[in-house]
Write an enzyme that holds these catalytic residues in place. Structure first.
Site, PDB file in Angstrom:
ATOM      1  N   GLU A   1      27.932  61.557  59.119  1.00 42.77           N
ATOM      2  CA  GLU A   1      27.309  60.638  60.082  1.00 42.77           C
ATOM      3  C   GLU A   1      27.746  59.232  59.728  1.00 42.77           C
ATOM      4  O   GLU A   1      27.805  58.873  58.558  1.00 42.77           O
ATOM      5  CB  GLU A   1      25.773  60.648  60.019  1.00 42.77           C
ATOM      6  CG  GLU A   1      25.100  61.851  60.587  1.00 42.77           C
ATOM      7  CD  GLU A   1      23.567  61.793  60.494  1.00 42.77           C
ATOM      8  OE1 GLU A   1      22.983  60.678  60.498  1.00 42.77           O
ATOM      9  OE2 GLU A   1      22.961  62.864  60.391  1.00 42.77           O
TER      10      GLU A   1
ATOM     11  N   GLU B   1      19.958  64.689  54.580  1.00 42.41           N
ATOM     12  CA  GLU B   1      19.264  63.532  53.998  1.00 42.41           C
ATOM     13  C   GLU B   1      17.928  63.893  53.344  1.00 42.41           C
ATOM     14  O   GLU B   1      16.874  63.360  53.736  1.00 42.41           O
ATOM     15  CB  GLU B   1      19.043  62.462  55.065  1.00 42.41           C
ATOM     16  CG  GLU B   1      20.316  61.979  55.718  1.00 42.41           C
ATOM     17  CD  GLU B   1      20.116  60.783  56.641  1.00 42.41           C
ATOM     18  OE1 GLU B   1      18.966  60.439  56.949  1.00 42.41           O
ATOM     19  OE2 GLU B   1      21.124  60.177  57.036  1.00 42.41           O
TER      20      GLU B   1
HETATM   21  C1  BGP Z   1      20.069  59.320  60.242  1.00 44.92           C
HETATM   22  C2  BGP Z   1      19.485  60.678  60.568  1.00 44.92           C
HETATM   23  C3  BGP Z   1      19.581  61.024  61.999  1.00 44.92           C
HETATM   24  C4  BGP Z   1      19.421  59.869  62.980  1.00 44.92           C
HETATM   25  C5  BGP Z   1      20.079  58.570  62.502  1.00 44.92           C
HETATM   26  C6  BGP Z   1      19.736  57.347  63.338  1.00 44.92           C
HETATM   27  O1  BGP Z   1      19.566  58.853  59.038  1.00 44.92           O
HETATM   28  O2  BGP Z   1      20.138  61.725  59.861  1.00 44.92           O
HETATM   29  O3  BGP Z   1      18.661  62.061  62.243  1.00 44.92           O
HETATM   30  O4  BGP Z   1      18.113  59.715  63.326  1.00 44.92           O
HETATM   31  O5  BGP Z   1      19.756  58.325  61.156  1.00 44.92           O
HETATM   32  O6  BGP Z   1      18.439  56.955  63.128  1.00 44.92           O
HETATM   33  P1  BGP Z   1      17.685  55.783  63.927  1.00 44.92           P
HETATM   34  O7  BGP Z   1      17.668  56.149  65.352  1.00 44.92           O
HETATM   35  O8  BGP Z   1      16.328  55.734  63.346  1.00 44.92           O
HETATM   36  O9  BGP Z   1      18.428  54.525  63.736  1.00 44.92           O
END
Ligand code: BGP
Length: 467
Positions: free
Chosen positions: A371, A171
């Site tokens: 993800e 990202e």
């Molecule tokens: C994504 C990132 C992760 C993780 C996820 C959840 O964008 O790649 O590193 O942090 O988001 O994020 P959050 O816990 O802020 O909802």
């Protein structure tokens, strides 16, 4: 499920698994350097939810063997984490390695393979070493781009004999937004012009790492990609103005990294727009050539939410200078489905749109969902008598997203896997442990890890290669 007809059957050798990152799971044990988040936590712990920092995280540094076994037990055939620059390298300029770091990553990789899980190794997950910010202004500097390429090269040399899937960045647009626009990553600078230079430099850094990858002999049978969070921008209406706003939003949020990575060039018109606005990055023709000649082999797509936009209704406020949202405004679509914990819209249909976009406009490059997931607060509410979290909402969320992914695959998009964020509840930047995403829960006080209902469900899905 045996004997039952599977309605959603996935391609052979489909990747089933989940992703985490070094800084979010390992803990800082034995690390000789600090990344920007380690440092930020040290100086301003109150910025982090419940003042929980990355010091222990999910203790992966100490418990990786049992953690990986647990992942295997719920059916994973693949797993992504990241190598921390601040753990592997002792001296960023001479590239002297830290042997404790080398041994740790060697052992993690070997354990993955022993458990028959394909390791996917990412090289940068928001974890710029703080020294490189302090000395050289971090990603604003082309020298740091070179230091990153050297670190990447070192990782390829050390681990490329066994790691066959690499990614350069996770990202990268979030680094631009977090460090230079929205103040949610240290050093919380608000500067649109710098943000654009950093966007260019990160694209260059990814291409330079790919260039180094291809020079290392034992990587010949390996592949390298990038992980991008794609947030399709949907317009409020089909009016010319709203469509134009969505086009700009797509360019700034998605294509700014997608196009250089896959097509080797920046999205049409973006350089002209930035030039007219006086915020175009500095780039040499040699650098543009590096981007052109070092495209990715595959793409990882993080998909959580779409963005909805409309033509600006209010004058753009220049008091803090130029920003991309000069060209669009967020649109709160009435009736949209929300995950109230994270404040993100739930819109599984977008996975299908992403699949078709990759097929039609990006040469149908091989890609996977790297993800996807649903962060929920206070999941202990759903504990049953056996101590298992009954996260049916997560099962429903994954099912719906897989259904739309399946439709895209049926129509020819070359998607080869699905990874959830995340295997075991992990630390998430300023949100720390507020929202939990894992198939496996973590008791922060005891570090006890317990498979959730979704984990058992996922095992069946992976055994059937569908559902
Ligand atoms: C994504 C990132 C992760 C993780 C996820 C959840 O964008 O790649 O590193 O942090 O988001 O994020 P959050 O816990 O802020 O909802």
């Amino acid at each position: 499920m045996e004997g039952q007809r599977l309605k959603y059957n996935f391609p052979e050798n489909f990747w089933w698994g989940a992703a985490t990152s070094g800084p979010q799971s390992e803990g800082r044990f034995n690390k000789k350097h600090r990344n920007v988040f380690d440092y930020w936590y040290d100086i301003e712990p109150s910025e982090f939810f419940d003042e929980v920092g990355p010091n222990i995280a999910s203790n992966f540094y100490n418990s990786y063997k049992s953690d990986l076994k647990m992942m295997k037990s719920i059916g994973f055939n693949s797993f992504r984490t990241s190598i921390q620059w601040t753990r592997l390298i002792k001296d960023f300029e001479t590239l002297e390695v830290d042997y404790d770091g080398v041994n740790f990553y060697n052992s993690v990789i070997d354990e993955c393979i022993k458990n028959e899980m394909t390791p996917v190794m990412n090289l940068h997950h928001f974890d710029l070493p703080i020294e490189l910010y302090e000395k050289y202004s971090g990603w604003e500097s082309k020298y740091v781009v070179e230091l990153f390429a050297k670190f990447a090269r070192k990782a390829f040399e050390l681990f490329g004999d066994r790691v066959k899937y690499w990614t350069t960045f996770n990202e990268p647009i979030v680094i631009v937004q977090g460090q230079y626009i929205g103040e949610f990553h240290y050093p919380k600078i608000v500067d649109g012009k710098k943000a654009m230079q950093v966007a260019f430099n990160l694209n260059l850094a990814s291409a330079r790492a790919i260039e180094e990858f291809r020079k290392v002999e034992h990587n010949k049978d390996g592949k390298i990609g990038i992980i991008l969070n794609l947030t399709p921008a949907y317009p409020r209406s089909n009016s010319k103005e709203d469509l134009l706003a969505a086009d700009y939003a797509n360019k700034f949020h998605n294509e700014l990294f997608l196009d250089p990575a896959v097509l080797g060039k920046f999205p049409d018109g973006i350089e002209e727009t930035l030039k007219n606005d006086g915020v175009l990055w500095e780039a040499t023709s040699e650098e543009l050539n590096i981007i052109k000649s070092n495209k990715v082999d595959f793409l990882g797509v993080n998909y959580y939410q779409p963005i909805r936009v409309k033509a600006r209704e209010s004058e753009f406020d220049y008091s803090n200078g130029w920003f991309p949202d000069k060209y669009f405004e967020a649109y709160e679509m009435p009736g949209r489905r929300m995950n109230p914990h994270r404040g993100w819209e739930i819109y599984p249909e977008a996975i299908y749109d992403i699949a078709i976009n990759i097929k039609d406009n990006y040469g149908n490059i091989p890609w996977y969902i790297s993800e996807n997931g649903m962060g929920v607060q206070n999941e202990e509410r759903f504990l049953n008598a056996e101590g298992v979290i009954e996260d049916d909402y997560r099962i429903d969320f994954i099912t719906e997203h897989l259904q739309f992914l399946h439709k895209g695959i049926e129509e020819g998009s070359s998607c080869f896997g699905y990874h959830l964020w995340t295997p075991i509840d992990c630390w998430s930047w300023i949100n720390a442990y507020r929202n939990r995403y894992g198939f496996i829960s973590l008791d922060l006080k005891t570090q006890k890890k317990t498979i959730k209902k979704s984990g058992y469900w996922f095992k069946e899905v992976t055994e059937n290669n569908g559902f």
